[in-house]
Design a protein around this motif. Sequence first.
Motif, short mmCIF file in Angstrom:
data_model
loop_
_atom_site.label_atom_id
_atom_site.label_comp_id
_atom_site.label_asym_id
_atom_site.label_seq_id
_atom_site.Cartn_x
_atom_site.Cartn_y
_atom_site.Cartn_z
N ALA A 77 -37.79 4.98 90.92
CA ALA A 77 -36.64 4.82 90.02
C ALA A 77 -36.86 3.66 89.06
CB ALA A 77 -35.37 4.60 90.83
N TYR A 80 -39.40 4.69 86.36
CA TYR A 80 -38.79 5.57 85.38
C TYR A 80 -37.98 4.79 84.34
CZ TYR A 80 -39.90 9.75 88.14
OH TYR A 80 -40.54 10.77 88.80
N GLN A 81 -37.28 3.77 84.80
CA GLN A 81 -36.39 3.04 83.90
C GLN A 81 -37.14 2.03 83.03
OE1 GLN A 81 -32.38 1.94 85.71
NE2 GLN A 81 -33.51 2.51 87.58
N GLN A 84 -39.12 2.96 79.32
CA GLN A 84 -38.46 2.98 78.01
C GLN A 84 -38.37 1.60 77.39
OE1 GLN A 84 -34.45 4.47 78.04
NE2 GLN A 84 -34.58 5.26 75.95
N SER A 142 -36.70 8.71 77.34
CA SER A 142 -35.24 8.63 77.50
C SER A 142 -34.77 9.49 78.66
CB SER A 142 -34.54 9.05 76.21
OG SER A 142 -34.87 8.18 75.14
N SER A 145 -35.76 7.76 81.88
CA SER A 145 -34.87 6.63 82.18
C SER A 145 -33.57 7.11 82.83
CB SER A 145 -34.56 5.87 80.89
OG SER A 145 -33.71 4.77 81.15
N GLU A 146 -33.05 8.22 82.35
CA GLU A 146 -31.84 8.78 82.96
C GLU A 146 -32.12 9.25 84.39
OE1 GLU A 146 -28.06 9.90 83.64
OE2 GLU A 146 -28.82 8.71 81.96
N GLY A 148 -34.32 7.92 86.34
CA GLY A 148 -34.42 6.71 87.14
C GLY A 148 -33.06 6.17 87.56
N ARG A 149 -32.10 6.23 86.67
CA ARG A 149 -30.75 5.77 87.02
C ARG A 149 -30.13 6.67 88.09
NH1 ARG A 149 -30.76 4.33 81.44
NH2 ARG A 149 -30.08 6.43 80.80
#
Length: 216
Positions: A77, A80-81, A84, A142, A145-146, A148-149
């Motif tokens: 996670a 992934y974040q 970006q 992008s 990143s989502e 990851g959240r």
Amino acid sequence: MKRRSEYVEEPSPDTRTGSLMVNIARGNTPLPRLGARTRKGVLVVHIASAGAWLGIDVAMALVIFTAIFTDDTGTRALCYQVLQLFAVWPLFTAGIVCLASGVVLGLGSKYGLVRYWWVATKLALNILLTGLVPVALRPGLSGLSELGRQLAAGHPVTASIGSMIYPPIVSPAALLIAIVLAVFKPWGRIRRPPERSRSPRALEETSDHDRTTPRA
């Protein structure tokens, strides 16, 4: 008897502007050359931006492959974040600085921008890779990143990062090709097609005039 030079077609303003831009790109215009200190300074900026670009690509590859091979959900996670944050605008900025400094070096030297094959190839690679950052890379990161959240929040995620392994492979490979071109300067100069100074109509009128004019 009129001379043939009177039938030479006068180029339009658009044609003259286009020819001027082409000549500037080829380095055929009397633009001021860069001084030794200025050229070295611009060259340092060019090399530094290319190095930063390559470094960001390597860091991006490390983060992506860490996310692929790790079994820890929290680490995945985070990867992934974080992509970006450093792999979009810093990469795009490095590409723009590298492109701008390369253009200055080309126009301020004998090489021009489209006068030699190796320079034109480097220019095309730089424009292509820089343009792909906001067009192709940013939307993909992008989405990651989502994801990851969602992973950090404990939601199940089935999407894969596999499609993102190509940017950190293709971009460094293209940069290495550009470095090799800058060092070895292969392929020589680009041959220009012969310029046509008279239109077909002017040539036809000249031919008709010669046939109808009596010889002494």
